[in-house]
Design a protein around this motif. Structure first.
Motif: not given
Ligand SMILES: NC(=O)C1=CN([C@@H]2O[C@H](COP(=O)(O)OP(=O)(O)OC[C@H]3O[C@@H](n4cnc5c(N)ncnc54)[C@H](OP(=O)(O)O)[C@@H]3O)[C@@H](O)[C@H]2O)[C@@H](O)CC1
Ligand SMILES: [K+]
Length: 514
Positions: A13, A55, A57-58, A61, A126-128, A130, A132, A134, A159
């Motif tokens: 990424d 909200n 990148n997952n 997608d 997705g992979t973002g 953190k 458990e 919420r 993903d």
């Molecule tokens: N690999 C690659 O090259 C590509 C990757 N790509 C895609 O990107 C994705 C990763 O996207 P990403 O990094 O934006 O994270 P993502 O999964 O959307 O989560 C972020 C959101 O989750 C939230 N959040 C966090 N923890 C939480 C919890 N415990 N419980 C609830 N909420 C929680 C967090 O909130 P915050 O912590 O900011 O308050 C934020 O709002 C990957 O899975 C794939 O689909 C594709 O586009 C192709 C290229």
């Protein structure tokens, strides 16, 4: 099949734009368009597809996919979770586009016309993720899942299903349980391990739009993890030479057995025969020889031992030694094992009671016993045995399953076949293979003895220890899967053993319908 960790995905990424000038939006456009294509192929003439969008990148997608499906004239709608203005930049851009296109967007689950929905596509997180999941997201998932059940709506994840830990496969309470998961570049480790694997359903891998292996070459913490699957085994298995005779096909020696435990070396020996070793000898303690001879199949030769020097004599003209099945846990037996390991440097497969002799390898006197062998030893412990070898609890090992296996194989310089669900093969350089075959019917006593015999037979036939461990581990489970299509339990280790030859023959010559 390549497998990626969360950190590797995030590295790609970051590096795509930073080092290669490939904007993340390009990769997202590929990802979203692939999701749309898969769905369009699956749902020709669908009523409506609902995207659950977080909200990040997952979620973005999913918004891209919704736009592409609109072009294909498949009705779509979107449920938005979380505060849009706090979302990622790409999410906000994609949201603007779908709004401009007039796609129906809901912010309350109550407003969704569930009876019109054929499929729900989860892009909540997705992979973002953190920690458990919420609470608010759990609530949404619970309501969606119950609506899906009520209206027989199929469930897809983008993903990785929301709530599944992308590395360990652990799941939060109320994780999204998908029928299908569409992932990019390579499968994530968490959906190859339990319970995450059950939450992902059928995993579909689509290209990422960047040669990610090249990107990862510069990643310090790159782990190199692969799926142990049929495609890999087909590249490793070699047809036998037409002029191979029993001498060329190697000689397995199984050392094991004790009073009341003759079945274990016997099954290992017989599996070696069925797996194609040219010759197989099973040697047991003197007082067990008669019992062995009364039970064993005629193709297996028998011998007995009393001391380390007897074993040294027996192993002289053998290609590989399988040490441990049914050997027992008497102190003098443990001494024989340790003394023998200190003198013998040939190819060896260690199993079962051989581990008892080694004790806690991390802290005990045996740390280092295996490290300097010219052929790394193959070790095939189950989780209980591995717990003893590492001095760590089973729970702790399960929490860090892949990493525990990797650390041990590197530290002890062994090929570790960790018999869990799923089994892992860890090579001395830290490369991990996660077994993609296997079923619940395999949990019966004796299955491990058959595995030891199989792996030994492949070493005997000239495969490197790494290759033999991979081939043996996979074919053992794959053969059980073939049996499992007829009955999922009640088949025996011996059923697996006798079927191995036919399965190998089919793989080497698919036209053979044996
Ligand atoms: N690999 C690659 O090259 C590509 C990757 N790509 C895609 O990107 C994705 C990763 O996207 P990403 O990094 O934006 O994270 P993502 O999964 O959307 O989560 C972020 C959101 O989750 C939230 N959040 C966090 N923890 C939480 C919890 N415990 N419980 C609830 N909420 C929680 C967090 O909130 P915050 O912590 O900011 O308050 C934020 O709002 C990957 O899975 C794939 O689909 C594709 O586009 C192709 C290229
Ligand atoms: K997801």
């Amino acid at each position: 099949m390549r497998i990626l960790t969360k950190e590797e995905s995030q590295y790609i990424d970051r590096m795509a734009p930073e080092k290669y000038g490939i904007p993340l939006g390009y990769l997202m456009e590929n990802a979203g368009s692939d999701v749309a294509q898969v769905l369009a192929n699956h749902y020709k003439g669908a009523k409506s597809i609902l995207f659950l969008s977080g909200n990040g990148n997952n979620g973005a997608d999913g918004l891209v996919a919704a736009r592409h499906l609109m072009e294909l004239e498949i009705p779509v709608c979107i449920y938005l979770f979380g505060e849009s203005q706090k979302g990622s930049q790409l999410f906000k851009e994609q949201l603007h586009m779908v709004k401009q296109l007039g796609i129906a967007i809901y912010t309350s689950l109550d407003d969704i016309p569930w009876h019109t929905i054929w499929a729900v596509v989860e892009g909540l997180i997705g992979t973002g993720m953190k920690g458990e999941l919420r609470f608010q997201m759990k609530e949404v998932i619970e309501i969606v899942q119950s609506q899906c059940e009520l209206y027989s709506i199929s469930k897809w994840s983008i993903d990785i299903p929301a709530g599944v830990n992308a590395n360990t496969g652990e799941v939060s309470h109320s994780s999204f349980k998908a029928d299908y998961t569409i992932t990019f570049g390579a499968t994530k480790q968490g959906v190859c391990l339990y319970p995450g694997k059950e939450y992902a359903g059928h995993v579909i891998v689509k290209p990422l739009g960047i040669p990610f292996e090249k990107v990862l070459q510069n990643y310090q913490a790159y782990h190199n993890t692969w799926g142990l699957d049929i495609r890999l085994i087909e590249t490793l298995l070699r047809p036998r030479s037409a002029i191979a005779h029993k001498g060329r096909n190697g000689h397995t020696l199984v050392i094991g057995g004790s009073n009341g435990m003759i079945g274990a070396p016997l099954m290992a020996g017989e599996a070696s025969v069925h797996s194609g070793a040219g010759k197989t000898t099973v040697a047991v303690p003197d007082d067990c020889l008669r019992t062995l001879q009364n039970k064993v199949m005629p193709e297996v030769m028998t011998a007995s031992f009393r001391s380390v020097s007897d074993i040294m004599d027996l192993v002289k003209d053998k290609s590989v030694l399988a040490l441990g099945p049914g050997l027992g846990r008497r102190e003098e037996t443990a001494q024989i094992v340790l003394e023998f390991l200190a003198t013998y440097d040939g190819p060896i497969v260690l199993d079962a009671d051989a581990f008892y002799a080694l004790g806690d390898m991390a802290n005990g006197e045996t740390n280092g016993v295996l490290q300097s062998r010219s052929h790394p030893a193959i070790m095939t412990p189950h989780l209980g045995e591995f717990s003893r070898l590492t001095g760590r609890s089973i729970l702790d090992i399960q929490k860090n399953y892949v990493q525990s296996a990797r650390d041990f194989a590197i530290a002890q310089h062994v090929v570790l076949v960790l018999k869990g669900i799923p089994s892992l093969v860890a090579l001395p350089n830290g490369t991990i293979y996660i077994n993609m075959a296997g079923n619940s019917g395999m949990g019966t006593g004796g299955m491990g003895d058959v595995l030891t015999g199989m792996i030994s037979a492949f070493v005997a036939q000239g495969y490197e220890v790494n290759e033999a461990a991979l081939i043996g581990t996979f074919l053992h489970s794959y053969t059980a899967d073939r049996l499992g299509t007829k009955k999922l339990w009640g088949y025996t280790p011996s059923d697996v053993s006798v079927r191995i030859g036919s399965v190998i023959s089919e793989l080497l010559s698919p036209s053979l319908n044996v």
